[in-house]
Design a protein around this motif. Structure first.
Motif, mmCIF file in Angstrom:
data_model
loop_
_atom_site.group_PDB
_atom_site.id
_atom_site.type_symbol
_atom_site.label_atom_id
_atom_site.label_comp_id
_atom_site.label_asym_id
_atom_site.label_seq_id
_atom_site.Cartn_x
_atom_site.Cartn_y
_atom_site.Cartn_z
ATOM 1 N N LEU A 60 1.474 2.555 13.005
ATOM 2 C CA LEU A 60 2.440 1.818 12.190
ATOM 3 C C LEU A 60 3.166 0.774 13.031
ATOM 4 N N GLY A 61 3.580 1.191 14.219
ATOM 5 C CA GLY A 61 4.286 0.262 15.099
ATOM 6 C C GLY A 61 3.411 -0.905 15.500
ATOM 7 N N LEU A 83 2.917 -3.345 12.610
ATOM 8 C CA LEU A 83 4.094 -4.151 12.276
ATOM 9 C C LEU A 83 4.449 -5.125 13.388
ATOM 10 N N LEU A 84 4.262 -4.704 14.632
ATOM 11 C CA LEU A 84 4.800 -5.504 15.729
ATOM 12 C C LEU A 84 3.772 -6.393 16.405
ATOM 13 N N PHE A 85 2.553 -5.880 16.606
ATOM 14 C CA PHE A 85 1.672 -6.587 17.526
ATOM 15 C C PHE A 85 0.356 -7.073 16.933
ATOM 16 N N GLN A 144 -2.377 -9.084 15.770
ATOM 17 C CA GLN A 144 -2.506 -10.533 15.812
ATOM 18 C C GLN A 144 -3.567 -11.033 14.849
ATOM 19 N N LEU A 188 2.955 -10.877 7.587
ATOM 20 C CA LEU A 188 4.185 -10.219 8.039
ATOM 21 C C LEU A 188 5.141 -11.196 8.722
ATOM 22 N N PHE A 233 8.905 -11.148 7.938
ATOM 23 C CA PHE A 233 9.502 -9.900 8.398
ATOM 24 C C PHE A 233 9.771 -9.941 9.895
ATOM 25 N N ILE A 264 11.666 -9.656 15.828
ATOM 26 C CA ILE A 264 10.566 -9.193 16.662
ATOM 27 C C ILE A 264 9.869 -10.422 17.223
ATOM 28 N N CYS A 280 6.993 -11.075 18.698
ATOM 29 C CA CYS A 280 5.568 -11.385 18.693
ATOM 30 C C CYS A 280 5.147 -11.957 17.348
#
Lengths: 240, 62
Positions: free
Chosen positions: B34-35, B38-40, B42, B50, B53, B59, B61
């Motif tokens: 999940l992390g 959402l975060l990385f 590409q 996203l 968001f 965030i 990235c």
């Protein structure tokens, strides 16, 4: 543990729903607008090839906000269960942990990589930013832990004021990091005031998300505590 | 809240005995997935969708 995790996920989902709504209503239009401003000055990164339409981006981003809340809430619940005996503050413990979480996940990374204003050129490539971000989260966790530990240790022997002072020291060190770090370009072609406002918006929205998680978590947790008055180890049925 | 006589170390020990490594691993993998998403991630489709968001959550990235 499982009860705490459940409370955490519920609190995170609740806070995430609010945050997703906020993303939908406030953040998406703001980002659109700022990128629109930036794209008029010159042709910057983002509007080169948007692979997805604007509506889809808004919808998925709102969903991302919800999931973000769930993720933070789950981590919050587990961390609360594990670290609760060590947290200061009595009934305010969830808020202390939420502050530590905000510091770890958001504030510490922002000292080096402040929230990017839409349309601004990023300073580093994404292959460098991802490990940097993770490393800063690690540093943030360390800072939060030393701060809390310093407070509890010192306030036990020398009173609360001294404890608060010791707790401030790691935070000041973290602040120094942001001074040492190379400055990121403020806002591309968007006006400086606007990009500052955007950063405040981001900062406050994250603080609000954590506060909401803490409020609803303490509510849920109290209810769980009332239902099963014994220790959480008694609930063997939901162990796994 | 619950019993306030135990320490952080007790909590970790209790968690270690009550949760088997496989469950912990699965939970960790889920959180990591999940992390990461959402975060990385590409991948252009995921990444661009996203976009708002990431900006909103600060965030980097994006």
């Amino acid at each position: 543990m499982i009860d705490r995790l459940r409370s955490g996920v519920a609190a995170g989902a609740l806070a995430g729903l609010a945050y997703g709504l906020f993303t939908w209503v406030v953040v998406s239009p703001t980002v659109r607008h700022l990128e629109h401003l930036a794209s008029h000055g010159g042709d910057h990164g983002h509007d080169v090839a948007p692979a997805v339409g604007e509506t889809a981006t808004a919808v998925v981003s709102a969903g991302g906000g919800v999931l973000w809340g769930v993720l933070l809430g789950a981590a919050f619940g587990v961390a609360y269960h594990l670290f609760e005996p060590g947290l200061p503050g009595g009934a305010l413990k969830p808020y202390v942990l939420a502050g530590a979480g905000l510091l770890t996940v958001s504030v510490a990374p922002w000292t080096v990589l402040p929230p990017a204003t839409p349309g601004a050129e990023p300073l580093y490539g994404s292959s460098l930013r991802a490990p940097l971000y993770l490393g800063l989260i690690g540093i943030g966790g360390l800072v939060a832990a030393t701060s809390v530990l310093g407070y509890t240790r010192t306030s036990r022997t020398r009173g609360r004021v001294a404890g608060a002072f010791v707790a401030l020291l790691p935070l000041v060190a973290l602040g120094l990091l942001s001074v040492v770090a190379p400055p990121t370009p403020a806002g591309g072609d968007a006006p400086a005031g606007l990009s500052a406002a955007f950063r405040w918006l981001v900062g406050f929205s994250q603080a609000g998300l954590w506060a909401l998680i803490a409020v609803s978590f303490s509510r849920f947790d109290r209810r769980v505590g009332r239902r099963g008055t014994k220790s959480p180890t008694a609930t063997a049925g939901g162990a796994d | 809240m619950s019993t306030n006589t135990d320490t952080v170390a007790d909590r970790f020990a209790a968690a270690g005995t009550r949760i088997d490594p496989m469950t912990a691993l699965v939970a960790l993998a889920l959180v990591a997935a999940l992390g990461f998403g959402l975060l990385f991630a590409q991948e252009p489709l995921v990444h661009d969708a996203l976009h708002d968001f990431r900006h909103g959550a600060g965030i980097v990235c994006h």
